[in-house]
Design a protein around this motif. Structure first.
Motif, PDB file in Angstrom:
ATOM      1  N   ASP A 215      -7.781  15.815  -5.547  1.00  0.00           N
ATOM      2  CA  ASP A 215      -9.033  15.162  -5.186  1.00  0.00           C
ATOM      3  C   ASP A 215      -8.838  13.652  -5.222  1.00  0.00           C
ATOM      4  O   ASP A 215      -9.265  12.986  -6.155  1.00  0.00           O
ATOM      5  N   CYS A 216      -8.132  13.132  -4.207  1.00  0.00           N
ATOM      6  CA  CYS A 216      -7.860  11.688  -4.223  1.00  0.00           C
ATOM      7  C   CYS A 216      -7.933  11.143  -2.809  1.00  0.00           C
ATOM      8  O   CYS A 216      -7.934  11.900  -1.848  1.00  0.00           O
ATOM      9  N   GLY A 217      -8.023   9.856  -2.691  1.00  0.00           N
ATOM     10  CA  GLY A 217      -8.022   9.233  -1.378  1.00  0.00           C
ATOM     11  C   GLY A 217      -6.612   8.805  -1.008  1.00  0.00           C
ATOM     12  O   GLY A 217      -5.680   8.957  -1.791  1.00  0.00           O
ATOM     13  N   HIS A 218      -6.465   8.288   0.214  1.00  0.00           N
ATOM     14  CA  HIS A 218      -5.152   7.862   0.678  1.00  0.00           C
ATOM     15  C   HIS A 218      -5.252   6.495   1.326  1.00  0.00           C
ATOM     16  O   HIS A 218      -6.256   6.187   1.946  1.00  0.00           O
ATOM     17  N   LEU A 219      -4.170   5.740   1.210  1.00  0.00           N
ATOM     18  CA  LEU A 219      -4.114   4.475   1.933  1.00  0.00           C
ATOM     19  C   LEU A 219      -3.726   4.766   3.372  1.00  0.00           C
ATOM     20  O   LEU A 219      -3.041   5.748   3.650  1.00  0.00           O
ATOM     21  N   HIS A 220      -4.154   3.912   4.300  1.00  0.00           N
ATOM     22  CA  HIS A 220      -3.776   4.086   5.699  1.00  0.00           C
ATOM     23  C   HIS A 220      -2.272   3.808   5.838  1.00  0.00           C
ATOM     24  O   HIS A 220      -1.781   2.825   5.304  1.00  0.00           O
ATOM     25  N   LEU A 222      -0.370   2.649   8.162  1.00  0.00           N
ATOM     26  CA  LEU A 222       0.012   1.343   8.716  1.00  0.00           C
ATOM     27  C   LEU A 222      -0.192   0.244   7.681  1.00  0.00           C
ATOM     28  O   LEU A 222       0.598  -0.700   7.576  1.00  0.00           O
ATOM     29  N   MET A 223      -1.244   0.388   6.893  1.00  0.00           N
ATOM     30  CA  MET A 223      -1.534  -0.617   5.872  1.00  0.00           C
ATOM     31  C   MET A 223      -0.516  -0.537   4.729  1.00  0.00           C
ATOM     32  O   MET A 223      -0.247  -1.533   4.066  1.00  0.00           O
ATOM     33  N   LYS A 224       0.049   0.662   4.529  1.00  0.00           N
ATOM     34  CA  LYS A 224       1.098   0.785   3.513  1.00  0.00           C
ATOM     35  C   LYS A 224       2.328  -0.015   3.934  1.00  0.00           C
ATOM     36  O   LYS A 224       2.970  -0.657   3.116  1.00  0.00           O
ATOM     37  N   ARG A 226       2.202  -2.561   5.893  1.00  0.00           N
ATOM     38  CA  ARG A 226       1.810  -3.971   5.767  1.00  0.00           C
ATOM     39  C   ARG A 226       2.095  -4.449   4.345  1.00  0.00           C
ATOM     40  O   ARG A 226       2.658  -5.523   4.150  1.00  0.00           O
ATOM     41  N   THR A 227       1.730  -3.623   3.373  1.00  0.00           N
ATOM     42  CA  THR A 227       1.982  -3.982   1.975  1.00  0.00           C
ATOM     43  C   THR A 227       3.479  -4.167   1.716  1.00  0.00           C
ATOM     44  O   THR A 227       3.901  -5.100   1.037  1.00  0.00           O
ATOM     45  N   ARG A 230       4.586  -7.419   3.164  1.00  0.00           N
ATOM     46  CA  ARG A 230       4.018  -8.484   2.350  1.00  0.00           C
ATOM     47  C   ARG A 230       4.888  -8.676   1.106  1.00  0.00           C
ATOM     48  O   ARG A 230       5.218  -9.798   0.716  1.00  0.00           O
ATOM     49  N   ASP A 349      -1.376 -10.332  10.183  1.00  0.00           N
ATOM     50  CA  ASP A 349      -2.808 -10.175  10.485  1.00  0.00           C
ATOM     51  C   ASP A 349      -2.997  -9.832  11.960  1.00  0.00           C
ATOM     52  O   ASP A 349      -2.053  -9.834  12.735  1.00  0.00           O
ATOM     53  N   ARG A 350      -4.260  -9.607  12.289  1.00  0.00           N
ATOM     54  CA  ARG A 350      -4.576  -9.138  13.631  1.00  0.00           C
ATOM     55  C   ARG A 350      -4.453 -10.242  14.678  1.00  0.00           C
ATOM     56  O   ARG A 350      -4.835 -11.380  14.417  1.00  0.00           O
ATOM     57  N   HIS A 366      -1.247  -5.993  14.727  1.00  0.00           N
ATOM     58  CA  HIS A 366      -0.924  -6.875  13.604  1.00  0.00           C
ATOM     59  C   HIS A 366       0.381  -7.613  13.877  1.00  0.00           C
ATOM     60  O   HIS A 366       1.400  -6.985  14.138  1.00  0.00           O
TER      61      HIS A 366
END
Lengths: 464, 593
Positions: A215-220, A222-224, A226-227, A230, A349-350, A366
């Motif tokens: 029962d958990c959420g996930h990061l997107h 593409l954003m992973k 990006r991290t 970074r 960034d976009r 991005h």
């Protein structure tokens, strides 16, 4: 072990049919099926293979006949030696059917002219009730003793029906036992408290099944990535630029980068222009004058583009087409410092392009950008830093192709060898910013600025 | 990036060497070109129009080569071969010059009248003499003209080139402008005369020419060029006259180039165009470029084409230091010469004199010369070294906060969505039950589709669209995004600013206000803001048209409104094609920096 489970346990090593078990024990077959299933759930006590067979069964009427005799027999037996009036006989439950059958069997006769109305008399002393005998055979599971013709005749009389029965072929299982214990499904707090778990047997788990999703959420995804990029920049000592300004003026997006006003990138076809707020209203005036001059007349060792540079064109607001607009702002800001200090900047960034969406075109994506400003940086330095950057992504084979970009000279496309595709693929663009861009900002003559960029989306498409 | 399509065998013949596809690809890469595709006319036809149309088409191998946008000098087979041969030191860079008419004759003259001022006031001219075309040279000549039109001439909006058989016309030529009704001539490939007005409607359906009509269509006067007998040479930038058309047998050619006003045109573009055109052809077709005079309305007279060479002086040290190599001035001069920039060591220290030919209009600064030296040296032969620049890294505070919150929101069971920053007006207004004027939205003037009319002012539409696209997933759906919206802001130089927001939605059979409210509590706990009226955060009932009446609250932190949470209005839910109740939170996170 319940009685039916015990009954279902095979009595012979060779195995037995659940139907036979039911017949032997004189219980309904469904009881045996239930017992087989509950034994199966205990593990390998028995093994049961499902099969299907067809067999003959009595209908309700058939069962009545097997018990009480056929209609014709009942009619025959009801008639005393002195005979019976026909209307009285017809009142019997089996009267109608029994009368006509007995007549056609020539067991009885009808005297229509008898005084006091038509009367029925026996014609034979005794009869053999074959219908009843046949049905009783079927009832005992001995339908095989009947001829097909006989069975079909009884079927026609709706006394017999043919049914399909699913049964099990039961044999001893690998852990066959005549004494079984009920298995527990799960360990409970009570069992732990009482210690009863020690005596219990537990039902085996099905390890083939999938687990329950946490029962958990996930990061997107593409954003992973990006991290990840970074993180790489931060590890390399790069400072993040403030790219949180999607709306930019043409001045910072193009003019400050020495991109001429008639350049095709400035067409309506390629760039989103803004109708509200349509124009930017504030520029560093001295710098703007220097930009105008280098475009229209040249200077700083340049021929310039020799056209009439217009402020109206520079004022036009747009959705930035690259984050290099922000790099320009940052380098201008750097040039305003009392004393130049070397910098390493990055941003992810976009950026926006006036495209119609399809499988290979996005109107926004991005941009990943890195910029280094210092005295005496070389093209070799740019390739060196790109090598370090891509090594951190696990890409070690790089090569560089001469390319064109209005604000960098030299410009290099970066290719990496793709181990999966077995070919060189373009991974980014890079170059050294032109003096016509840097010197009007007020950066010292000897300072070089090297930069590179790539698309996050494109990288993810080709490398993950 | 322009693409040049050349026949492989002709290319190899001109290069005097055969290559495998891989070898040629490698050579292109080194020189900054890209062998984009290997194909044939037949293959192209099969791909574009199907097998039937391709029957009988040529299967001669074609190379499609991508040329950098600044290298107009490589836009045809001849230019490519010249560039590559000089690069491989198989050939010396040619020198281009123009000559006066033979036996002391008068140069051809083009007189510009003042009527052109309103529509297309600039023109240059040149003459080519003693040409011998072959079929292939002829095709290449036409193709080059077309390539220049598409690239440097920006689809004829900046410059248009006209070429004419000089022996069919007689100068001096007049470049003027007239009302469309008064222009009448037989255009190329037509069998009768038309007025200019008729031509414009005739070409409305022409797949090629219709793209250029807009350039002059709404002008009161159309540009037109006549010879001394009143024969029409061309109506630039649309079409030439049929009378002066060139053919395989043409021996002498008159070239005219016309251009629109100089605010749009680089002053040199016009001059460069004609230079490029004559230079390519001189090199391979071997003819004379003869001067032509242009007389302006004010009486000024110029002679074209200007085949001007320029000399730049720079030091070997400059190139070594910028590229990161250590070569002698002599060897650098040799490298540059290979790039068609004839160079010599001047004898003064390590100074090198570099001659920039008229075909290299892209060389405008010493850095352009430096790049050519680096290309000739080979980018991949340069030693890669790490710069010694020492710096300390800093994160942008708003991004640092965003990164931290994203992690914690996923830990709280919400899944991150990534949605477009651009959307339709409807998405941020009607669908959210808001009036577009109250959104402070930034509007795009030229979107290609209605999906990109504005920059988003809220993250909510994107999340609701994401849910709509994932309706098949098991409930509840819990999504969030932390990203920028864009708002008009007069205090900024561009009149707008980004605003970093956090938006989350809960979509289930019951609205789940308490779930979204719990998320707010968790976010505030992470931000170290305690519940409370003054220094803490609290929510209070509010009306917002996006939310269901009585089911919306405004969120305050340290007394300042930072956003809303609540159950979405049923109309909002159905306008996003959703069917279940949904609650949402939308807050500004910038106050927490």
């Amino acid at each position: 072990v319940s009685p039916s489970e015990r009954k279902a346990s095979p009595k012979v090593d060779g195995g037995t049919d659940s139907q036979d078990v039911a017949a032997d024990l004189g219980v309904d077959h469904q009881v045996i099926v239930g017992a087989v299933k509950s034994l199966q759930a205990l593990g390998e006590v028995i093994s049961a293979e499902q099969k299907s067979s067809r067999h003959w069964e009595l209908t309700g009427e058939g069962r009545e006949i097997a018990e009480q005799g056929s209609h014709e027999a009942r009619v025959f037996n009801a008639i005393p030696d002195e005979g019976l009036p026909q209307n009285q006989l017809m009142k019997m439950p089996s009267g109608k059917v029994g009368f006509s059958k007995a007549m056609s069997n020539k067991w009885i006769r009808l005297d229509k002219a008898h005084e006091g109305g038509p009367r029925v008399f026996k014609t034979v002393e005794a009869i053999e009730d074959t219908v009843r005998d046949k049905l009783q055979l079927v009832q005992k599971g001995q339908s095989a003793k009947l001829e097909d013709k006989e069975k079909n005749e009884l079927k026609k009389r709706k006394l017999l029906s043919e049914v399909t029965v699913k049964s099990y072929w039961i044999t001893k299982g690998s852990s066959f036992s005549t004494t079984i214990t009920k298995q527990e499904t799960e360990l409970t707090p009570e069992m732990i408290a009482s210690g009863s778990w020690k005596e219990k047997k537990f039902k085996p788990y099905n390890f083939e099944a999938m687990g329950v999703a946490p029962d958990c959420g996930h990061l997107h995804p593409l954003m992973k990535v990006r991290t990840q990029f970074r993180q790489i920049f931060l590890e390399m000592g790069f400072t993040e630029m403030p790219t949180n300004n999607f709306i930019e003026s043409s001045f910072w997006n193009f003019d400050s980068l020495f991109q001429p006003q008639q350049h095709p990138a400035r067409d309506q076809h390629d760039t989103f222009f803004i109708s509200d707020p349509a124009l930017a209203h504030e520029f560093p005036q001295d710098y703007l004058e220097r930009v105008k001059k280098v475009h229209s007349e040249g200077g700083y060792g340049s021929q310039g583009y020799k056209y009439d540079w217009k402020i109206e064109e520079a004022q036009k607001n747009l959705l930035r087409t690259h984050t290099t607009a922000v790099s320009a702002r940052m380098l201008y800001k750097l040039a305003q410092q009392e004393k130049f200090t070397p910098v390493k900047y990055f941003s992810i960034d976009r950026v926006f392009r006036n495209e119609t969406l399809d499988a290979t075109h996005l109107a926004e994506f991005h941009q990943i950008e890195g910029v280094v400003a210092d005295y005496g940086l070389t093209l070799g330095n740019l390739m060196g830093i790109l090598h370090q950057f891509f090594t951190k992504l696990g890409i070690t084979k790089l090569r560089f192709k001469p390319a064109y970009n209005p604000y960098t000279e030299p410009s290099m496309e970066v290719f990496s060898y793709h181990e999966g595709l077995k070919k060189w693929v373009e991974v980014g663009n890079s170059g050294v910013f032109r003096p016509e861009m840097l010197l009007p900002m007020g950066l010292p003559e000897g300072v070089s600025v090297i930069a590179w960029g790539l698309s996050l989306e494109r990288y993810v498409d080709t490398h993950t | 990036m322009p693409t040049v399509s050349v026949k492989r065998d002709l290319l190899f013949e001109a290069l005097g060497q055969k290559y495998t596809d891989e070898e040629f690809d490698e050579l292109c890469f080194e020189f900054g070109l890209e062998l984009d595709e290997i194909t044939s006319e037949k293959e192209i036809l099969i791909r574009e129009q199907g097998g039937e149309k391709a029957e009988g088409a040529s299967d001669v191998v074609l190379y499609k080569i991508d040329v950098p946008a600044n290298r107009y000098d490589l836009l045809c087979l001849e230019g490519l071969v010249r560039g590559l041969q000089v690069f491989k030191e198989k050939l010396e860079a040619p020198r281009y010059k123009r000559v006066s008419p033979a036996d002391g004759g008068e140069p051809q003259r083009l007189v510009i009248t003042e009527e052109t001022a309103s529509v297309r006031p600039h023109a240059v001219a040149a003459v080519l003499r003693n040409i011998t075309f072959t079929q292939e040279r002829y095709e290449s000549f036409i193709e080059l003209q077309e390539k220049l039109h598409q690239n440097i001439c920006r689809k004829r909006t900046l410059v248009a080139i006209g070429t004419h058989d000089l022996d069919t016309i007689s100068g001096p030529f007049t470049y003027t402008a007239k009302p469309p009704g008064e222009i009448r001539f037989k255009p190329l490939s037509q069998s009768r005369e038309y007025t200019a007005a008729e031509l414009m409607s005739l070409y409305k359906t022409d797949s090629h020419l219709r793209h250029y009509l807009h350039i002059i269509e709404n002008e009161p006067l159309y540009p037109i060029i006549y010879d001394s007998n009143g024969i029409v040479l061309s109506m630039p930038p649309i079409i030439n006259g049929d009378h002066s058309k060139i053919s395989l047998n043409t021996k002498n050619i008159f070239i005219e180039c016309t251009a629109t006003d100089l605010t749009k045109v680089n002053r040199f573009t016009l001059i460069i165009t004609v230079c490029l055109f004559v230079c390519f052809n001189t090199f391979f077709i071997l003819f004379r470029v003869e001067e032509a005079e242009v007389v302006y309305p004010d009486g000024r007279l110029s002679v074209y084409p200007e085949l001007a060479y320029r000399t730049e002086t720079l030091s070997g040290d400059f190139i070594n230091k910028r590229v990161g190599i250590n070569e002698s001035a002599e060897s650098i001069a040799q490298l540059l010469t290979r790039m068609c920039l004839r160079s010599e060591v001047s004898g003064e220290g390590d100074l090198i004199q570099v001659e920039i030919p008229p075909t290299r209009a892209d060389v405008i600064h010493a850095c352009d010369i430096m790049e050519d030296a680096a290309i000739a040296y080979g980018f991949n032969n340069i030693v890669r070294s790490t710069p010694r620049t020492y710096t300390v890294a800093n994160q942008l505070p708003v991004n640092k906060l965003t990164e931290l919150l994203r992690q914690d929101l996923t830990a709280a069971g919400f899944t991150e969505a990534l949605t477009f920053a651009l959307c339709s007006e409807e998405d941020i207004a009607d669908k959210l039950r808001k009036n577009i004027t109250e959104t402070r939205a930034v509007h795009i003037s030229n979107p290609k589709t209605a999906d990109f009319q504005v920059a988003r002012t809220s993250l909510l539409p994107g999340l609701l669209k994401t849910i709509a696209a994932n309706r098949k997933m098991p409930l509840p759906l819990k999504l969030f995004e932390i990203s920028d919206v864009v708002l008009k802001d007069e205090t900024k130089d561009v009149g707008a600013r980004n605003n970093r927001r956090l938006c989350a939605v809960y979509y289930n059979k019951s609205p789940g206000f308490e779930v979204i409210h719990g998320l707010l509590d968790r976010v505030m706990q992470l931000l170290d803001v305690k519940p409370g009226r003054n220094q803490g955060y609290h929510i209070q009932a509010a009306e917002d048209s996006t939310f269901f009446p009585g089911r919306c609250a405004e969120i305050f932190s340290c007394g300042k409104s930072i956003g809303h949470l609540g159950v979405l209005h049923p109309d909002v839910i159905s306008r996003f094609e959703l069917t279940m109740p949904c609650s949402a939170i939308d807050i500004d996170i910038e106050p927490f920096l």
